[in-house]
Write a protein that holds these residues in place. Structure first.
Motif, mmCIF file in Angstrom:
data_model
loop_
_atom_site.group_PDB
_atom_site.id
_atom_site.type_symbol
_atom_site.label_atom_id
_atom_site.label_comp_id
_atom_site.label_asym_id
_atom_site.label_seq_id
_atom_site.Cartn_x
_atom_site.Cartn_y
_atom_site.Cartn_z
ATOM 1 N N GLU A 1 0.840 -1.202 0.000
ATOM 2 C CA GLU A 1 0.000 0.000 0.000
ATOM 3 C C GLU A 1 0.877 1.254 0.000
ATOM 4 O OE1 GLU A 1 -3.914 1.662 2.322
ATOM 5 O OE2 GLU A 1 -2.446 0.548 3.482
ATOM 6 N N GLU A 2 1.926 1.236 0.785
ATOM 7 C CA GLU A 2 2.852 2.375 0.841
ATOM 8 C C GLU A 2 3.609 2.524 -0.479
ATOM 9 O OE1 GLU A 2 6.819 3.197 3.351
ATOM 10 O OE2 GLU A 2 5.017 2.892 4.583
ATOM 11 N N LEU A 3 4.089 1.430 -1.023
ATOM 12 C CA LEU A 3 4.842 1.440 -2.275
ATOM 13 C C LEU A 3 3.988 1.933 -3.443
ATOM 14 C CD1 LEU A 3 7.506 0.587 -3.722
ATOM 15 C CD2 LEU A 3 6.447 -1.646 -4.056
ATOM 16 N N LEU A 4 2.694 1.608 -3.436
ATOM 17 C CA LEU A 4 1.801 1.923 -4.553
ATOM 18 C C LEU A 4 0.932 3.152 -4.316
ATOM 19 C CD1 LEU A 4 0.676 -1.765 -5.218
ATOM 20 C CD2 LEU A 4 2.292 -0.423 -6.589
ATOM 21 N N GLN A 5 1.229 3.927 -3.298
ATOM 22 C CA GLN A 5 0.334 5.021 -2.926
ATOM 23 C C GLN A 5 0.177 6.117 -3.978
ATOM 24 O OE1 GLN A 5 1.917 6.389 0.799
ATOM 25 N NE2 GLN A 5 2.966 8.098 -0.121
ATOM 26 N N GLU A 6 1.139 6.349 -4.818
ATOM 27 C CA GLU A 6 1.015 7.385 -5.846
ATOM 28 C C GLU A 6 0.684 6.788 -7.206
ATOM 29 O OE1 GLU A 6 3.823 10.595 -5.832
ATOM 30 O OE2 GLU A 6 4.413 10.102 -3.791
ATOM 31 N N THR A 7 -0.058 5.702 -7.189
ATOM 32 C CA THR A 7 -0.486 5.014 -8.401
ATOM 33 C C THR A 7 -2.005 4.850 -8.320
ATOM 34 O OG1 THR A 7 -0.360 2.764 -7.518
ATOM 35 C CG2 THR A 7 1.698 3.711 -8.378
ATOM 36 N N PRO A 8 -2.636 4.275 -9.328
ATOM 37 C CA PRO A 8 -4.089 4.060 -9.260
ATOM 38 C C PRO A 8 -4.534 2.992 -8.257
ATOM 39 C CG PRO A 8 -3.369 4.184 -11.534
ATOM 40 C CD PRO A 8 -2.138 4.101 -10.694
ATOM 41 N N PHE A 9 -3.607 2.374 -7.525
ATOM 42 C CA PHE A 9 -3.990 1.391 -6.516
ATOM 43 C C PHE A 9 -4.566 2.078 -5.289
ATOM 44 C CE2 PHE A 9 -1.208 -1.268 -8.998
ATOM 45 C CZ PHE A 9 -1.703 -2.553 -8.834
ATOM 46 N N ILE A 10 -5.594 1.457 -4.690
ATOM 47 C CA ILE A 10 -6.210 1.989 -3.475
ATOM 48 C C ILE A 10 -6.736 0.830 -2.633
ATOM 49 C CG2 ILE A 10 -8.465 2.330 -4.593
ATOM 50 C CD1 ILE A 10 -7.187 4.838 -2.097
ATOM 51 N N ARG A 11 -6.571 0.950 -1.325
ATOM 52 C CA ARG A 11 -7.098 -0.079 -0.428
ATOM 53 C C ARG A 11 -8.615 0.027 -0.405
ATOM 54 N NH1 ARG A 11 -5.364 -3.215 4.381
ATOM 55 N NH2 ARG A 11 -3.261 -2.419 4.049
ATOM 56 N N ILE A 12 -9.290 -1.122 -0.529
ATOM 57 C CA ILE A 12 -10.754 -1.119 -0.522
ATOM 58 C C ILE A 12 -11.338 -1.974 0.601
ATOM 59 C CG2 ILE A 12 -10.962 -0.577 -2.971
ATOM 60 C CD1 ILE A 12 -11.720 -3.581 -3.392
ATOM 61 N N SER A 13 -10.484 -2.701 1.297
ATOM 62 C CA SER A 13 -10.920 -3.470 2.465
ATOM 63 C C SER A 13 -9.688 -3.789 3.295
ATOM 64 C CB SER A 13 -11.637 -4.764 2.053
ATOM 65 O OG SER A 13 -10.726 -5.692 1.496
ATOM 66 N N LYS A 14 -9.911 -4.417 4.421
ATOM 67 C CA LYS A 14 -8.814 -4.757 5.318
ATOM 68 C C LYS A 14 -7.761 -5.624 4.628
ATOM 69 C CE LYS A 14 -8.075 -7.258 9.606
ATOM 70 N NZ LYS A 14 -8.717 -8.055 10.630
ATOM 71 N N ASN A 15 -8.187 -6.427 3.664
ATOM 72 C CA ASN A 15 -7.261 -7.370 3.044
ATOM 73 C C ASN A 15 -7.107 -7.228 1.529
ATOM 74 O OD1 ASN A 15 -9.847 -8.290 2.563
ATOM 75 N ND2 ASN A 15 -9.261 -10.439 2.588
ATOM 76 N N LEU A 16 -7.536 -6.086 0.950
ATOM 77 C CA LEU A 16 -7.480 -5.984 -0.508
ATOM 78 C C LEU A 16 -7.148 -4.570 -0.985
ATOM 79 C CD1 LEU A 16 -9.501 -8.192 -2.698
ATOM 80 C CD2 LEU A 16 -9.356 -5.859 -3.438
ATOM 81 N N ILE A 17 -6.230 -4.494 -1.960
ATOM 82 C CA ILE A 17 -5.873 -3.253 -2.652
ATOM 83 C C ILE A 17 -6.186 -3.482 -4.120
ATOM 84 C CG2 ILE A 17 -3.992 -1.697 -3.278
ATOM 85 C CD1 ILE A 17 -2.515 -2.663 -0.759
ATOM 86 N N VAL A 18 -6.919 -2.560 -4.736
ATOM 87 C CA VAL A 18 -7.329 -2.742 -6.131
ATOM 88 C C VAL A 18 -6.690 -1.678 -7.021
ATOM 89 C CG1 VAL A 18 -9.423 -1.318 -6.034
ATOM 90 C CG2 VAL A 18 -9.332 -3.246 -7.606
ATOM 91 N N ASN A 19 -6.431 -2.052 -8.269
ATOM 92 C CA ASN A 19 -5.915 -1.128 -9.273
ATOM 93 C C ASN A 19 -7.125 -0.504 -9.973
ATOM 94 O OD1 ASN A 19 -4.735 0.175 -11.437
ATOM 95 N ND2 ASN A 19 -3.400 -1.534 -11.992
ATOM 96 N N THR A 20 -7.401 0.758 -9.707
ATOM 97 C CA THR A 20 -8.586 1.411 -10.271
ATOM 98 C C THR A 20 -8.519 1.530 -11.793
ATOM 99 O OG1 THR A 20 -7.660 3.611 -9.864
ATOM 100 C CG2 THR A 20 -9.135 2.703 -8.180
#
Length: 146
Positions: free
Chosen positions: A87-106
């Motif tokens: 989550e930290e590594l991908l924070q300036e990309t289209p990825f976003i956390r959507i639940s406690k256990n999942l990060i999605v590429n918008t």
């Protein structure tokens, strides 16, 4: 108007991208995120082989039983990284956390529909559906709509 200039030479050892603009708007922000995402590589293991993966090609990242998995269009890879590290590594990309256990590429979200209790269901371009928990809904909408 956008002018694109490319100066390629064997003398260069690194890639440098310089953007000159009067202001950073939504289009430019999206372009910058896209460029950054294409230079983030991750290592994933599938069938006991390590693969170098470009973050942009991943649809989502999921944590199950203290293991982290990358999902592209058809293949699942295991990672040694924790979800919070990604989550930290991908924070300036289209990825976003959507639940406690999942990060999605918008970038791969085709459409979203509202569910009960403030949750959303996001359908990805490969047909998979993921649930956006209400706690993450506002941040998801901001990222998805921009």
């Amino acid at each position: 108007m956008i002018r694109l200039k490319i100066d390629d030479s064997k003398d260069y050892t690194d890639i440098e991208i310089l953007i000159k603009c009067p202001e950073i708007d939504r289009r430019l922000t999206s372009l910058i995120e896209h460029i950054k995402q294409n230079y983030i590589t991750l290592v994933g293991v599938n069938e006991e082989r390590s693969h170098s993966l470009i973050a942009y090609n991943l649809y989502y990242v999921e944590s199950i039983d203290n293991k982290t998995f990358f999902y592209d269009e058809k293949v699942v890879y295991e990672s040694t990284l924790k979800l919070y590290e990604l989550e930290e590594l991908l924070q300036e990309t289209p990825f976003i956390r959507i639940s406690k256990n999942l990060i999605v590429n918008t970038a791969y979200v085709e459409h979203v529909r509202a569910l009960f209790n403030g949750k959303f269901e996001a359908t990805l371009s490969n047909g998979e559906k993921v649930i956006v928990n209400r706690h993450y809904a506002k941040a998801f909408k901001n990222k998805f709509l921009n």
